[in-house]
Design a protein around this motif. Structure first.
Motif, mmCIF file in Angstrom:
data_model
loop_
_atom_site.group_PDB
_atom_site.id
_atom_site.type_symbol
_atom_site.label_atom_id
_atom_site.label_comp_id
_atom_site.label_asym_id
_atom_site.label_seq_id
_atom_site.Cartn_x
_atom_site.Cartn_y
_atom_site.Cartn_z
ATOM 1 N N GLY A 30 -76.807 -118.443 -62.374
ATOM 2 C CA GLY A 30 -77.061 -118.579 -63.797
ATOM 3 C C GLY A 30 -78.494 -118.348 -64.226
ATOM 4 O O GLY A 30 -79.160 -117.395 -63.815
ATOM 5 N N ARG A 114 -68.202 -117.278 -67.267
ATOM 6 C CA ARG A 114 -69.459 -117.650 -67.908
ATOM 7 C C ARG A 114 -69.642 -116.923 -69.235
ATOM 8 O O ARG A 114 -68.848 -116.068 -69.603
ATOM 9 C CB ARG A 114 -70.627 -117.398 -66.953
ATOM 10 C CG ARG A 114 -70.550 -118.304 -65.707
ATOM 11 C CD ARG A 114 -71.570 -117.963 -64.645
ATOM 12 N NE ARG A 114 -71.403 -118.827 -63.474
ATOM 13 C CZ ARG A 114 -72.162 -119.885 -63.194
ATOM 14 N NH1 ARG A 114 -73.179 -120.198 -64.007
ATOM 15 N NH2 ARG A 114 -71.930 -120.609 -62.116
ATOM 16 N N ASP A 115 -70.708 -117.276 -69.986
ATOM 17 C CA ASP A 115 -70.821 -116.781 -71.363
ATOM 18 C C ASP A 115 -71.335 -115.346 -71.476
ATOM 19 O O ASP A 115 -70.646 -114.459 -71.994
ATOM 20 C CB ASP A 115 -71.676 -117.732 -72.210
ATOM 21 C CG ASP A 115 -73.028 -118.058 -71.594
ATOM 22 O OD1 ASP A 115 -73.398 -117.460 -70.561
ATOM 23 O OD2 ASP A 115 -73.738 -118.919 -72.161
ATOM 24 N N ASN A 119 -76.268 -114.301 -67.661
ATOM 25 C CA ASN A 119 -76.127 -115.651 -67.108
ATOM 26 C C ASN A 119 -75.055 -115.719 -66.032
ATOM 27 O O ASN A 119 -74.754 -116.809 -65.533
ATOM 28 C CB ASN A 119 -75.780 -116.651 -68.218
ATOM 29 C CG ASN A 119 -76.890 -116.775 -69.247
ATOM 30 O OD1 ASN A 119 -78.047 -116.507 -68.956
ATOM 31 N ND2 ASN A 119 -76.534 -117.157 -70.464
ATOM 32 N N GLY A 120 -74.477 -114.559 -65.698
ATOM 33 C CA GLY A 120 -73.389 -114.534 -64.733
ATOM 34 C C GLY A 120 -73.803 -113.988 -63.375
ATOM 35 O O GLY A 120 -72.956 -113.563 -62.592
#
Length: 423
Positions: A30, A114-115, A119-120
């Protein structure tokens, strides 16, 4: 010799090493991966692993399960606490925040839930490039390409990602502003029609996200994006405003502006007024109280931030009357705890002649001392037969004003002044 404290990264690597030594896969995950790739210092380090919670507890008996149903543990080392989460796949978000259920799964499936792509990403700190010393990156979602392109893109279908948690719309704005990235067109297009659903999110979460935006030097860009995406209305529980190219005085604040100062500047920005101190002071006098009430509720502001916001705006109106204030009133204003922030806001408003005059007049007053210890106290007045009560309080205020005006400078002359007032 005293042992050198471990860094947060060293603590995380030690945990990953323990997991690997026991046959598990474990990566940095992340935001820490994203920030390291951007050359930023990560605030904290998170770990993702295929070890189930029971295995994590067995390996780290002192760990604290902060979300066992979601496979999340807090593992403490000598100096740090590191979040360790089991790879998971989420099922349903009926409360628009947490998954209704989770299934422990693979790293790839974990990345896909994830978003945003940036961030993944995962990183393997135990497999570094011998030349660059960079961690090996594991990218299942195209996050590296988006980092290079300076782009915020939702993973998978953006409508689905935002519907899982509408707060992600604000997070998209915060990341885009903070990193100076662009929102990927499909991701941006998904936000506008969903903006009205932001009200389904708890006000505390909204406030936390907004204050995080305002804490960053690129806060004006964040506000501009909120307006472009029509998120400003549901965020503040008021009407949407069309975006502008500049946002004075918000875009002129120093990088380290406090939350209350940033909010005060944003409030002035949203009035769409000329940067004229008199016009702004009039708007504050007539509108700010009701708006502050609304913002306190909309952003779930703490008492401290709420009081400071109102205090800074109130001092702006007092500063507008500077030319009509006596020396004592000016010194009292300069002694206000919130005056330094108010002066910062005056500079950002940039009504140059007015602000320059206030600063020029202030310099000799500050040199004299704007908050000296009172030379006369209650017992001095009581000794002259002035009874305790409102009159005594008013007389003490008059005596302190006289001291600030320079009518007396020591105890003896102060007592003589007091006798003259009561003769």
């Amino acid at each position: 010799m005293a042992q050198t404290p471990e860094t947060p990264r060293e603590a995380a690597i030690a945990i990953i090493q323990t997991l690997r030594d026991n046959g598990f896969t474990a990566y940095l995950a992340g935001g820490c991966v994203r920030d390291a790739l951007l050359g930023l210092e990560p605030k904290d380090y998170d770990i993702a692993t295929d070890a189930h919670p029971a295995s994590v507890k067995k390996l780290f008996p002192r760990c604290q399960m902060v979300g066992e149903a979601f496979g999340v543990a807090l593992v403490r080392t000598r100096h740090h606490a590191t979040e360790v989460a089991t790879f998971r796949q989420d099922e349903g978000y009926s409360d628009r925040r947490r998954p209704d259920a989770v299934t422990f799964t693979t790293a790839e499936r974990d990345a896909e839930r994830r978003d945003f792509t940036i961030n993944g990403l995962f990183a393997d700190p135990l497999d570094t490039d011998s030349k660059t010393q960079h961690d090996r990156i594991i990218d299942y979602v195209g996050g590296l390409d988006d980092l290079k392109a300076q782009r915020i893109r939702a993973i998978g279908d953006p409508d689905d990602r935002f519907a899982e948690d509408y707060l992600r719309m604000l997070r998209a704005v915060r990341f885009a502003a903070r990193l100076d990235f662009q929102l990927e067109p499909r991701t941006a297009a998904s936000i506008q029609p969903l903006a009205r659903y932001l009200g389904q999110i708890s006000r505390e979460r909204i406030g936390t996200e907004v204050l995080a935006m305002l804490a960053h030097p690129r806060r004006a860009r964040a506000v501009q994006l909120l307006e472009e995406l029509r998120l400003d209305g549901p965020t503040l529980n008021e009407d949407h405003l069309a975006p502008t190219d500049s946002n004075p005085p918000l875009d002129s604040l120093p990088a380290d502006a406090t939350p209350a100062l940033a909010l005060a500047a944003w409030w002035i920005t949203r009035q769409r007024l000329p940067m004229n101190l008199t016009t702004i002071a009039q708007a504050i006098s007539t509108r700010s109280s009701a708006h502050a009430d609304r913002w306190r509720k909309a952003l779930c502001l703490s008492n401290q931030v709420d009081n400071d916001l109102r205090g800074i705006l109130r001092l702006i109106t007092r500063a507008e009357t500077w030319d009509n204030l006596r020396i004592a009133a000016r010194k009292r204003l300069l002694a206000e705890p919130l005056w330094p922030q108010t002066l910062t806001l005056l500079r950002a408003i940039n009504d140059q002649p007015r602000t320059a005059q206030i600063e020029a007049d202030s310099a000799p007053l500050i040199a004299q001392g704007v908050a000296p210890e009172p030379l006369l106290r209650g017992e001095d007045l009581l000794s002259l037969g002035i009874p305790a009560g409102p009159d005594l309080g008013r007389m003490l205020d008059q005596a302190y004003d006289a001291q600030l005006e320079g009518l007396f400078h020591d105890k003896t002359s102060a007592q003589q002044w007091l006798k003259n007032q009561n003769s």
